[in-house]
Design a protein around this motif. Sequence first.
Motif, mmCIF file in Angstrom:
data_model
loop_
_atom_site.group_PDB
_atom_site.id
_atom_site.type_symbol
_atom_site.label_atom_id
_atom_site.label_comp_id
_atom_site.label_asym_id
_atom_site.label_seq_id
_atom_site.Cartn_x
_atom_site.Cartn_y
_atom_site.Cartn_z
ATOM 1 N N LEU A 111 0.797 -1.223 0.000
ATOM 2 C CA LEU A 111 0.000 0.000 0.000
ATOM 3 C C LEU A 111 0.832 1.278 0.000
ATOM 4 O O LEU A 111 0.547 2.195 -0.789
ATOM 5 C CB LEU A 111 -0.966 -0.014 1.191
ATOM 6 N N PRO A 112 1.880 1.409 0.832
ATOM 7 C CA PRO A 112 2.680 2.651 0.793
ATOM 8 C C PRO A 112 3.322 2.902 -0.570
ATOM 9 O O PRO A 112 3.363 4.042 -1.044
ATOM 10 C CB PRO A 112 3.735 2.425 1.877
ATOM 11 N N VAL A 113 3.825 1.852 -1.212
ATOM 12 C CA VAL A 113 4.455 2.006 -2.521
ATOM 13 C C VAL A 113 3.410 2.392 -3.571
ATOM 14 O O VAL A 113 3.660 3.255 -4.424
ATOM 15 C CB VAL A 113 5.185 0.709 -2.930
ATOM 16 N N GLN A 114 2.239 1.782 -3.510
ATOM 17 C CA GLN A 114 1.180 2.110 -4.463
ATOM 18 C C GLN A 114 0.725 3.557 -4.301
ATOM 19 O O GLN A 114 0.496 4.267 -5.291
ATOM 20 C CB GLN A 114 -0.006 1.155 -4.275
ATOM 21 N N TYR A 115 0.600 3.991 -3.060
ATOM 22 C CA TYR A 115 0.189 5.375 -2.807
ATOM 23 C C TYR A 115 1.268 6.353 -3.284
ATOM 24 O O TYR A 115 0.965 7.404 -3.864
ATOM 25 C CB TYR A 115 -0.085 5.574 -1.322
ATOM 26 N N ALA A 116 2.543 6.005 -3.056
ATOM 27 C CA ALA A 116 3.640 6.844 -3.542
ATOM 28 C C ALA A 116 3.619 6.935 -5.059
ATOM 29 O O ALA A 116 3.940 7.983 -5.638
ATOM 30 C CB ALA A 116 4.978 6.281 -3.054
ATOM 31 N N ALA A 117 3.230 5.840 -5.729
ATOM 32 C CA ALA A 117 3.136 5.855 -7.194
ATOM 33 C C ALA A 117 2.070 6.839 -7.662
ATOM 34 O O ALA A 117 2.255 7.527 -8.686
ATOM 35 C CB ALA A 117 2.823 4.450 -7.703
ATOM 36 N N LEU A 118 0.955 6.927 -6.930
ATOM 37 C CA LEU A 118 -0.070 7.913 -7.276
ATOM 38 C C LEU A 118 0.478 9.323 -7.179
ATOM 39 O O LEU A 118 0.163 10.192 -8.000
ATOM 40 C CB LEU A 118 -1.285 7.754 -6.350
ATOM 41 N N VAL A 119 1.317 9.570 -6.185
ATOM 42 C CA VAL A 119 1.932 10.881 -6.034
ATOM 43 C C VAL A 119 2.839 11.182 -7.230
ATOM 44 O O VAL A 119 2.813 12.290 -7.787
ATOM 45 C CB VAL A 119 2.734 10.952 -4.720
ATOM 46 N N LEU A 120 3.639 10.208 -7.659
ATOM 47 C CA LEU A 120 4.522 10.399 -8.814
ATOM 48 C C LEU A 120 3.719 10.698 -10.073
ATOM 49 O O LEU A 120 4.084 11.571 -10.871
ATOM 50 C CB LEU A 120 5.379 9.147 -9.026
ATOM 51 N N ILE A 121 2.627 9.964 -10.265
ATOM 52 C CA ILE A 121 1.789 10.173 -11.444
ATOM 53 C C ILE A 121 1.229 11.589 -11.466
ATOM 54 O O ILE A 121 1.308 12.298 -12.477
ATOM 55 C CB ILE A 121 0.648 9.137 -11.474
ATOM 56 N N CYS A 122 0.663 12.012 -10.353
ATOM 57 C CA CYS A 122 0.034 13.329 -10.280
ATOM 58 C C CYS A 122 1.055 14.449 -10.456
ATOM 59 O O CYS A 122 0.846 15.378 -11.239
ATOM 60 C CB CYS A 122 -0.702 13.457 -8.941
ATOM 61 N N MET A 123 2.184 14.375 -9.751
ATOM 62 C CA MET A 123 3.169 15.453 -9.816
ATOM 63 C C MET A 123 3.821 15.541 -11.181
ATOM 64 O O MET A 123 4.132 16.642 -11.656
ATOM 65 C CB MET A 123 4.227 15.271 -8.723
ATOM 66 N N GLY A 124 4.004 14.405 -11.853
ATOM 67 C CA GLY A 124 4.605 14.438 -13.180
ATOM 68 C C GLY A 124 3.681 15.037 -14.224
ATOM 69 O O GLY A 124 4.068 15.933 -14.983
ATOM 70 N N MET A 125 2.440 14.564 -14.255
ATOM 71 C CA MET A 125 1.491 15.038 -15.266
ATOM 72 C C MET A 125 1.170 16.513 -15.111
ATOM 73 O O MET A 125 1.169 17.276 -16.081
ATOM 74 C CB MET A 125 0.191 14.228 -15.186
ATOM 75 N N TYR A 126 0.867 16.915 -13.878
ATOM 76 C CA TYR A 126 0.381 18.272 -13.672
ATOM 77 C C TYR A 126 1.501 19.310 -13.593
ATOM 78 O O TYR A 126 1.220 20.493 -13.389
ATOM 79 C CB TYR A 126 -0.519 18.319 -12.441
ATOM 80 N N SER A 127 2.750 18.886 -13.759
ATOM 81 C CA SER A 127 3.841 19.838 -13.964
ATOM 82 C C SER A 127 4.243 19.905 -15.436
ATOM 83 O O SER A 127 4.688 20.948 -15.913
ATOM 84 C CB SER A 127 5.052 19.470 -13.108
ATOM 85 N N ALA A 128 4.046 18.801 -16.175
ATOM 86 C CA ALA A 128 4.369 18.789 -17.604
ATOM 87 C C ALA A 128 3.322 19.532 -18.432
ATOM 88 O O ALA A 128 3.655 20.207 -19.411
ATOM 89 C CB ALA A 128 4.491 17.344 -18.101
ATOM 90 N N MET A 129 2.060 19.420 -18.045
ATOM 91 C CA MET A 129 0.983 20.013 -18.848
ATOM 92 C C MET A 129 1.123 21.524 -19.033
ATOM 93 O O MET A 129 1.010 22.021 -20.161
ATOM 94 C CB MET A 129 -0.375 19.655 -18.245
ATOM 95 N N PRO A 130 1.363 22.309 -17.982
ATOM 96 C CA PRO A 130 1.500 23.754 -18.215
ATOM 97 C C PRO A 130 2.729 24.121 -19.034
ATOM 98 O O PRO A 130 2.717 25.121 -19.752
ATOM 99 C CB PRO A 130 1.583 24.338 -16.796
ATOM 100 N N ILE A 131 3.800 23.322 -18.939
ATOM 101 C CA ILE A 131 4.977 23.586 -19.774
ATOM 102 C C ILE A 131 4.604 23.400 -21.241
ATOM 103 O O ILE A 131 4.957 24.219 -22.103
ATOM 104 C CB ILE A 131 6.143 22.647 -19.406
ATOM 105 N N GLN A 132 3.888 22.331 -21.539
ATOM 106 C CA GLN A 132 3.461 22.075 -22.911
ATOM 107 C C GLN A 132 2.626 23.223 -23.453
ATOM 108 O O GLN A 132 2.852 23.716 -24.569
ATOM 109 C CB GLN A 132 2.643 20.780 -22.984
#
Length: 506
Positions: free
Chosen positions: A380-401
């Motif tokens: 569970l901790p690793v899966q939850y950390a993966a959700l954090v990675l997904i969210c932080m990566g996508m929502y920082s790349a989108m405004p740059i694009q």
Amino acid sequence: MAISQPPAQPGPPPQDVEKAAHHHRGSSSSSIGITAPPPPAPVECPPHTTPRRLTTRIDLHLVPFVIILYLMAFLDRVNIANARAFGLEADLGLSGTQFNTALTIFFVPYILFEIPSNILLKKISPRIWLSGCCIGFGFVTMMQGLVQNYAGILVTRFLLGLFECGMFPGCFYLLGMWYRREEAQKRFSLFFSSTSLAGAFGGLLASGLGSMDYMRGYRGWRWIFLVEGAATVVIGAIFLFTFPGFVEEAKWLRDDERDYIKARLHADQGHSAAERSITLKDVGKVMSDYKVWLGGFMYFGIIVPAYSYAYFSPTIVQSYGYDKIQTQLHSVPPWAVAFVFAMIIATASDWFKHRFLFTVGPICISISGFAILLNVHDNLPVQYAALVLICMGMYSAMPIQVCWFNMNLGGHHRRAVGSAWQIGFGNIGGIIATYSFVGGDFHKGYIICVSFICLSALSCIVYAVAIMAENKKKARQTLDEGMTEQERAELGVSFFTISTKGKCVC
């Protein structure tokens, strides 16, 4: 507007002078340089102020308004995911893919009317158009809290998409007409991070409103729509009198300040052609550029995982065994981390005056998160950390694009049409996202998301290659080719850059 003469003897320039030819200076390893004509005369800042102070004033008069506007728009768009956790499906008798269809119908008017919305925004003014839309989607959100069946939720979601279609491209269009490319990314990302703030705030708010279950006879999910929609209507009414417009409409600027801002934007982006209405011919010219299509595919690819996360992250978190309130609270940290990381990436992008790597890098972070979820199922901790990675990566790349693409479009016409096209076409991915997690099949949803985010990365690479090719081509040509400034504006002046240092006018 005062134009200073070049000094007779070489020496350091005055501190209050903005060099209009900043981007024509030599290129670096992160820029694409071209052979350019001699730089025009410097643009002199009014003596009573400085460029930094003037930029700060612009920030205070513009950025808070667009942040609040888009925060409310995104909150009203995705709060249906929070409402779902509090029993919306059962109360409305939804079954099978009916909930997914309710999500999908939002995107039909949202996609179709983005370009017309930006045309109307320029014609009517941002203050009236965007504020009126804010009141509209706030009222529709309230009506979602009163629906009684499947047909009702379909109608309200359709109307919500209709009123919200102009928010995102309209605000990006407005921001792009105030800031130079080298100072735009932090503002674009701060605005875009309204989505992260809405996600975090929405989870906290939903946990409180959901506890009002059966108060005055209304279920908790209805209170989510009613309260958040009412707040949006009030904000929209205030914005009718306070929301900012374009530089040409800014009454809080002195004439010399307004002339200076327009002059430095002209030096950075070319003639804006703000005085001429947008025609179908303008739309056709913009859409004939293949790089405009690449900009759409960049955004299209990343929208699928982004909306999948926004709509289904509460469902994913709830599958980890949390109750309704804990589900809402555990949905907050990924959004909060995404906001902080997006601002770090934006600041670094402006500092290095580079866009490409700061788009692809965060995408790779999201891909790593999806890879973890595809392979780890009992930690569970690793899966939850993966959700954090997904969210932080996508929502920082989108405004740059979006900033990278928008700031490569010169003038009101190209930017109005191009920004609306990128957002409109990209949001077709939202339709795919609504069906990416049908029936709780998370593995299939993760595969869909990682496939489309790879498409986004590929489109970014092709777009960068296209820019390099275009710059090499233009470096071998005469830049002006005998055209007047107005003729270049009619053709649509664009600046195709991987960074904000070198530029190519075409």
